[in-house]
Design an enzyme around this catalytic site. Structure first.
Site, PDB file in Angstrom:
ATOM      1  N   ASN A   1      41.347  34.801  51.448  1.00  0.00           N
ATOM      2  CA  ASN A   1      42.436  33.996  52.025  1.00  0.00           C
ATOM      3  C   ASN A   1      42.342  33.958  53.541  1.00  0.00           C
ATOM      4  O   ASN A   1      42.585  32.919  54.152  1.00  0.00           O
ATOM      5  CB  ASN A   1      43.803  34.546  51.597  1.00  0.00           C
ATOM      6  CG  ASN A   1      44.192  34.070  50.216  1.00  0.00           C
ATOM      7  OD1 ASN A   1      44.618  32.932  50.038  1.00  0.00           O
ATOM      8  ND2 ASN A   1      44.024  34.923  49.220  1.00  0.00           N
TER       9      ASN A   1
ATOM     10  N   HIS B   1      51.790  35.621  47.275  1.00  0.00           N
ATOM     11  CA  HIS B   1      51.857  36.481  46.093  1.00  0.00           C
ATOM     12  C   HIS B   1      51.272  35.708  44.901  1.00  0.00           C
ATOM     13  O   HIS B   1      51.638  34.546  44.680  1.00  0.00           O
ATOM     14  CB  HIS B   1      53.313  36.865  45.825  1.00  0.00           C
ATOM     15  CG  HIS B   1      53.456  37.831  44.711  1.00  0.00           C
ATOM     16  ND1 HIS B   1      53.116  39.163  44.833  1.00  0.00           N
ATOM     17  CD2 HIS B   1      53.872  37.669  43.429  1.00  0.00           C
ATOM     18  CE1 HIS B   1      53.327  39.774  43.674  1.00  0.00           C
ATOM     19  NE2 HIS B   1      53.780  38.887  42.800  1.00  0.00           N
TER      20      HIS B   1
ATOM     21  N   GLY C   1      39.443  39.435  51.687  1.00  0.00           N
ATOM     22  CA  GLY C   1      39.715  38.520  52.795  1.00  0.00           C
ATOM     23  C   GLY C   1      39.358  37.070  52.522  1.00  0.00           C
ATOM     24  O   GLY C   1      39.164  36.301  53.463  1.00  0.00           O
TER      25      GLY C   1
HETATM   26  C1  GRF Z   1      45.512  37.389  46.814  1.00  0.00           C
HETATM   27  O1  GRF Z   1      45.479  37.119  45.447  1.00  0.00           O
HETATM   28  C2  GRF Z   1      46.932  37.393  47.304  1.00  0.00           C
HETATM   29  O2  GRF Z   1      47.786  36.582  46.560  1.00  0.00           O
HETATM   30  C3  GRF Z   1      47.343  38.829  47.130  1.00  0.00           C
HETATM   31  O3  GRF Z   1      46.184  39.579  47.425  1.00  0.00           O
HETATM   32  C4  GRF Z   1      45.021  38.794  47.119  1.00  0.00           C
HETATM   33  C5  GRF Z   1      44.136  38.856  48.337  1.00  0.00           C
HETATM   34  O4  GRF Z   1      42.859  38.326  48.078  1.00  0.00           O
HETATM   35  N1  GRF Z   1      48.479  39.145  47.970  1.00  0.00           N
HETATM   36  P1  GRF Z   1      41.824  38.100  49.262  1.00  0.00           P
HETATM   37  O5  GRF Z   1      41.614  39.462  49.949  1.00  0.00           O
HETATM   38  O6  GRF Z   1      42.412  37.109  50.213  1.00  0.00           O
HETATM   39  O7  GRF Z   1      40.561  37.622  48.625  1.00  0.00           O
END
Ligand code: GRF
Length: 193
Positions: free
Chosen positions: A14, A106, A12
């Site tokens: 992001n 992505h 999480g």
């Molecule tokens: C990110 O690298 C995103 O591009 C991919 O999954 C990962 C999620 O990472 N779809 P986080 O859970 O946000 O740390």
């Protein structure tokens, strides 16, 4: 003010970047949806004060789980849904319930290296550049119209872990930015009637 719901399955980072970044704008994250009850993203949601829903896919059909998500979202009515490491493929039924309102990030330069191992595959490829893609979600896997792509140069001798760190930090800046622009545009459109 417009709101986005974030779907995640894991760490999480992001999700957190989106919440903290939107907190500096008039927009906000209305809720988190997660399919794994032990996912660390729940801790982040708690700390950040964002309503979080665990929706299990265990021993039920995908559409049943998605119907529960739709019911939960009914309380919030988000303008957009942002997938941020959500490890489930959404059904055409779900995607069509929110037409052109679901976006995904992505960790590779689409259309190259779609799927769950995009970052690793792009790192192991002969591609000169690594990068990230933000796109609308359609019925395919990582096939929807591209909104933004940003590439980074490979550093010679760089390990996968280092590349991953650089990709993540790029994501943490670009994804909230794109989401904020989409919410701005949505709001303008609403005002224009
Ligand atoms: C990110 O690298 C995103 O591009 C991919 O999954 C990962 C999620 O990472 N779809 P986080 O859970 O946000 O740390």
């Amino acid at each position: 003010m417009a709101e986005v719901a974030v779907f995640a399955s894991g760490s999480g980072s992001n999700f957190e970047a989106i919440v903290t970044s939107l907190a500096k704008t008039e927009h906000s994250v209305c809720c988190l949806v997660c399919d794994r009850h032990e996912a660390p993203v729940f801790e982040r949601a708690k700390r950040l004060g964002i309503p979080a829903y665990h929706v299990s896919y265990f021993r039920r059909s995908r559409v049943e789980a998605e119907q529960e998500i739709i019911d939960k979202l009914g309380a919030h009515r988000p303008s957009y849904i942002a997938l941020a490491g959500f490890m489930r493929i959404l059904s055409p039924f779900f995607v069509d319930t929110f037409p052109h309102k679901i976006v995904n990030i992505h960790p590779a330069l689409l259309p190259a290296h779609p799927g769950a191992h995009g970052l690793q595959e792009s790192y192991l490829s002969d591609d000169e550049q690594l990068g990230i893609t933000i796109h609308y979600v359609d019925h395919g896997t990582d096939t929807g119209p591209i909104i933004r792509r940003q590439s980074i140069h490979r550093n010679s001798g760089e390990t996968l872990e280092t590349a991953e760190r650089r990709i993540h930090s790029l994501e943490h800046h670009l994804y909230p930015d794109v989401i904020c622009s989409l919410l701005d545009a949505y709001e303008k459109q609403q005002e224009a009637g």
